[in-house]
Motif scaffolding. Structure first.
Motif, PDB file in Angstrom:
ATOM      1  N   VAL A 101      -0.376   1.133  -4.553  1.00 31.55           N
ATOM      2  CA  VAL A 101       0.702   0.175  -4.833  1.00 31.55           C
ATOM      3  C   VAL A 101       0.687  -0.229  -6.303  1.00 31.55           C
ATOM      4  CG1 VAL A 101       1.589  -2.137  -4.328  1.00 31.55           C
ATOM      5  CG2 VAL A 101       0.783  -0.680  -2.470  1.00 31.55           C
ATOM      6  N   LEU A 102      -0.494  -0.495  -6.851  1.00 26.44           N
ATOM      7  CA  LEU A 102      -0.575  -0.881  -8.260  1.00 26.44           C
ATOM      8  C   LEU A 102      -0.124   0.250  -9.174  1.00 26.44           C
ATOM      9  CD1 LEU A 102      -3.867  -2.954  -8.660  1.00 26.44           C
ATOM     10  CD2 LEU A 102      -1.526  -3.717  -9.035  1.00 26.44           C
ATOM     11  N   LEU A 103      -0.497   1.476  -8.859  1.00 25.22           N
ATOM     12  CA  LEU A 103      -0.069   2.614  -9.676  1.00 25.22           C
ATOM     13  C   LEU A 103       1.445   2.785  -9.603  1.00 25.22           C
ATOM     14  CD1 LEU A 103      -2.920   5.126  -8.781  1.00 25.22           C
ATOM     15  CD2 LEU A 103      -2.451   4.200 -11.055  1.00 25.22           C
ATOM     16  N   GLY A 104       2.031   2.598  -8.425  1.00 24.65           N
ATOM     17  CA  GLY A 104       3.479   2.673  -8.287  1.00 24.65           C
ATOM     18  C   GLY A 104       4.172   1.589  -9.069  1.00 24.65           C
ATOM     19  N   LEU A 105       3.591   0.398  -9.061  1.00 23.20           N
ATOM     20  CA  LEU A 105       4.155  -0.719  -9.824  1.00 23.20           C
ATOM     21  C   LEU A 105       4.122  -0.419 -11.316  1.00 23.20           C
ATOM     22  CD1 LEU A 105       5.247  -3.637  -9.643  1.00 23.20           C
ATOM     23  CD2 LEU A 105       2.882  -4.424  -9.838  1.00 23.20           C
ATOM     24  N   ALA A 106       3.015   0.171 -11.789  1.00 22.99           N
ATOM     25  CA  ALA A 106       2.884   0.492 -13.213  1.00 22.99           C
ATOM     26  C   ALA A 106       3.887   1.550 -13.644  1.00 22.99           C
ATOM     27  CB  ALA A 106       1.458   0.959 -13.503  1.00 22.99           C
ATOM     28  N   ARG A 107       4.213   2.470 -12.743  1.00 27.73           N
ATOM     29  CA  ARG A 107       5.170   3.537 -13.076  1.00 27.73           C
ATOM     30  C   ARG A 107       6.613   3.056 -12.982  1.00 27.73           C
ATOM     31  NH1 ARG A 107       1.601   6.794  -9.832  1.00 27.73           N
ATOM     32  NH2 ARG A 107       3.001   6.473  -8.068  1.00 27.73           N
ATOM     33  N   GLY A 108       6.834   1.863 -12.405  1.00 30.31           N
ATOM     34  CA  GLY A 108       8.203   1.398 -12.211  1.00 30.31           C
ATOM     35  C   GLY A 108       8.973   2.282 -11.272  1.00 30.31           C
ATOM     36  N   ALA A 109       8.272   2.772 -10.231  1.00 33.85           N
ATOM     37  CA  ALA A 109       8.856   3.785  -9.358  1.00 33.85           C
ATOM     38  C   ALA A 109       9.709   3.209  -8.238  1.00 33.85           C
ATOM     39  CB  ALA A 109       7.743   4.651  -8.755  1.00 33.85           C
TER      40      ALA A 109
ATOM     41  N   ILE B  50      -6.805  -9.873  -3.186  1.00 34.05           N
ATOM     42  CA  ILE B  50      -5.720  -9.152  -3.862  1.00 34.05           C
ATOM     43  C   ILE B  50      -5.438  -7.820  -3.173  1.00 34.05           C
ATOM     44  CG2 ILE B  50      -5.030  -7.994  -5.991  1.00 34.05           C
ATOM     45  CD1 ILE B  50      -4.831 -11.019  -6.092  1.00 34.05           C
ATOM     46  N   ALA B  51      -6.480  -7.076  -2.831  1.00 31.66           N
ATOM     47  CA  ALA B  51      -6.279  -5.774  -2.193  1.00 31.66           C
ATOM     48  C   ALA B  51      -5.548  -5.933  -0.868  1.00 31.66           C
ATOM     49  CB  ALA B  51      -7.624  -5.072  -1.987  1.00 31.66           C
ATOM     50  N   GLU B  52      -5.953  -6.921  -0.072  1.00 27.46           N
ATOM     51  CA  GLU B  52      -5.283  -7.169   1.197  1.00 27.46           C
ATOM     52  C   GLU B  52      -3.822  -7.557   0.990  1.00 27.46           C
ATOM     53  OE1 GLU B  52      -9.661  -7.979   1.976  1.00 27.46           O
ATOM     54  OE2 GLU B  52      -8.211  -8.351   0.360  1.00 27.46           O
ATOM     55  N   ALA B  53      -3.553  -8.373  -0.026  1.00 25.83           N
ATOM     56  CA  ALA B  53      -2.174  -8.790  -0.310  1.00 25.83           C
ATOM     57  C   ALA B  53      -1.308  -7.601  -0.700  1.00 25.83           C
ATOM     58  CB  ALA B  53      -2.164  -9.847  -1.414  1.00 25.83           C
ATOM     59  N   LEU B  54      -1.854  -6.696  -1.508  1.00 27.71           N
ATOM     60  CA  LEU B  54      -1.106  -5.506  -1.903  1.00 27.71           C
ATOM     61  C   LEU B  54      -0.822  -4.614  -0.701  1.00 27.71           C
ATOM     62  CD1 LEU B  54      -3.002  -4.705  -5.220  1.00 27.71           C
ATOM     63  CD2 LEU B  54      -0.601  -5.377  -5.034  1.00 27.71           C
ATOM     64  N   ALA B  55      -1.802  -4.482   0.181  1.00 24.28           N
ATOM     65  CA  ALA B  55      -1.601  -3.667   1.384  1.00 24.28           C
ATOM     66  C   ALA B  55      -0.539  -4.293   2.291  1.00 24.28           C
ATOM     67  CB  ALA B  55      -2.914  -3.501   2.131  1.00 24.28           C
ATOM     68  N   ARG B  56      -0.545  -5.628   2.409  1.00 23.85           N
ATOM     69  CA  ARG B  56       0.487  -6.294   3.216  1.00 23.85           C
ATOM     70  C   ARG B  56       1.867  -6.079   2.618  1.00 23.85           C
ATOM     71  NH1 ARG B  56      -3.209 -10.565   3.253  1.00 23.85           N
ATOM     72  NH2 ARG B  56      -1.948 -11.727   1.739  1.00 23.85           N
ATOM     73  N   THR B  57       1.941  -6.135   1.286  1.00 22.35           N
ATOM     74  CA  THR B  57       3.219  -5.902   0.612  1.00 22.35           C
ATOM     75  C   THR B  57       3.744  -4.512   0.922  1.00 22.35           C
ATOM     76  OG1 THR B  57       2.654  -7.420  -1.190  1.00 22.35           O
ATOM     77  CG2 THR B  57       4.344  -5.760  -1.647  1.00 22.35           C
ATOM     78  N   ALA B  58       2.858  -3.523   0.881  1.00 28.42           N
ATOM     79  CA  ALA B  58       3.254  -2.143   1.183  1.00 28.42           C
ATOM     80  C   ALA B  58       3.801  -2.041   2.610  1.00 28.42           C
ATOM     81  CB  ALA B  58       2.061  -1.202   0.996  1.00 28.42           C
ATOM     82  N   ALA B  59       3.115  -2.672   3.558  1.00 28.34           N
ATOM     83  CA  ALA B  59       3.546  -2.613   4.957  1.00 28.34           C
ATOM     84  C   ALA B  59       4.924  -3.262   5.137  1.00 28.34           C
ATOM     85  CB  ALA B  59       2.512  -3.290   5.846  1.00 28.34           C
ATOM     86  N   GLN B  60       5.141  -4.405   4.491  1.00 23.57           N
ATOM     87  CA  GLN B  60       6.423  -5.088   4.612  1.00 23.57           C
ATOM     88  C   GLN B  60       7.557  -4.273   4.001  1.00 23.57           C
ATOM     89  OE1 GLN B  60       5.542  -8.840   2.769  1.00 23.57           O
ATOM     90  NE2 GLN B  60       4.171  -9.482   4.403  1.00 23.57           N
TER      91      GLN B  60
END
Length: 330
Positions: free
Chosen positions: A138-146, A221-231
């Motif tokens: 998720v962080l790598l995708g955010l950095a790429r603006g994908a 933070i890791a759990e929050a990013l994973a929840r964001t991905a699921a949503q």
């Protein structure tokens, strides 16, 4: 009887839950590198499969990218056999491309897993990605603006065009838990030297970025990013279903490809219009459009001044009268 290690119990439950949708007696392929994550997955799958009469085959892909890779693959297979799993090794040739060595190795690995699954008539391939891997993605995708598609991360359950199921049972499991399972099971994992090389963006995210975020913003933070991905994945699945219903009304087959009504595209909000363009290109030609490419096609609808065909991966798009026509590139 001694109590079951919490790590073993957690990962077995994750695997058991993932296997519920598969028929009893299925053949399963476990992608096994020999690292803690894949080794923990193999051990849990071997245990859970027995109760359902499933056959488990481990597949270790030797990319040949570092000295001793053949020995590492052989060691991983030996550990699988000690768990009662039939073990296979496949050597692949990695052709470096514009997306870099990581992407090339991943493409070669997944192609090999597909071949093995077809040969074994397997129902599913199990992958050892963890919650930590999801957060990094998720962080790598955010950095790429994908965009939202990338921020969805990895799907826990995916069916490819050939009907093969790809399962990631441990996306809710922390990486430290897989190491705890290995320790509790007397399994010695292999530590990939590439995981120490900060020339790879994922390793920098793992070793530098996530620890800083945890320190500065607090734990979780890791759990929050994973929840964001699921949503985001839930939202996208619902949105894509709406788009498919819309496409049925506005897409027609053209002589050399497929066409979409300009008026219908113009009548939709930009977000929906852009998703329709991306989905048409992907479903018909297997093309994954960047945002820049998508917006260029959208300009044929919203800001057309006679501009010519737009070259896209595997196809081109042009405006002909009241239609945007996508055609395969020769």
């Amino acid at each position: 009887m001694p109590s079951l290690s919490p790590a073993i119990a957690e990962i077995r439950l994750a695997v058991r839950t993932a296997l519920v949708s598969l028929p009893e007696g299925s053949t399963l392929i476990v992608a096994l590198s020999g690292g803690a994550d894949s080794l923990a997955l193999a051990a849990a799958t071997a245990f859970e499969a027995r109760a359902r009469g499933m056959q488990v085959v481990s597949a270790t892909i030797d990319h040949g990218l570092q000295n001793g890779s053949a020995d590492a693959a052989a060691a991983a297979s030996a550990k699988a056999e000690a768990l009662g799993i039939r073990a296979l090794i496949e050597r692949v040739q990695v052709r470096h491309d514009a997306d870099g060595p990581e992407a090339a190795a991943r493409d070669a690995r997944y192609a090999a897993l597909r071949r093995i699954a077809a040969e074994e008539r397997a129902a599913a391939v199990l992958l050892g990605h963890t919650l930590d891997d999801q957060a990094e993605t998720v962080l790598l995708g955010l950095a790429r603006g994908a965009g939202a598609a990338s921020l969805q991360g990895m799907a826990p359950h995916r069916v490819d065009d050939d009907g093969l199921i790809w399962l990631r049972p441990m996306l809710g499991v922390r990486r430290e838990t897989t190491r705890a399972l290995c320790a509790a099971s007397d399994l010695v994992p292999w530590d990939d030297p590439h995981n120490l090389e900060d020339r790879f963006a994922r390793i920098r995210v793992r070793d530098r970025v996530l620890p800083v975020l945890e320190t500065e913003l607090g734990p979780g933070i890791a759990e929050a990013l994973a929840r964001t991905a699921a949503q985001l994945r839930e939202d996208t699945e619902a949105f894509d279903e709406m788009i498919r219903e819309t496409i049925e009304d506005i897409v027609e087959h053209a002589e050399a490809g497929i066409s979409v009504s300009v008026a219908a595209l113009a009548a939709n909000p930009a977000a929906l219009r852009n998703r329709i363009i991306r989905l048409v290109a992907h479903s018909e030609f297997g093309a994954s459009l960047t945002r820049t490419q998508t917006l260029e096609v959208a300009r044929l609808v919203t800001d057309w001044s006679g501009q010519g065909p737009i070259d896209l991966p595997g196809c081109s798009a042009m405006r002909q009268g009241g239609q945007i026509v996508f055609t395969a590139r020769g």
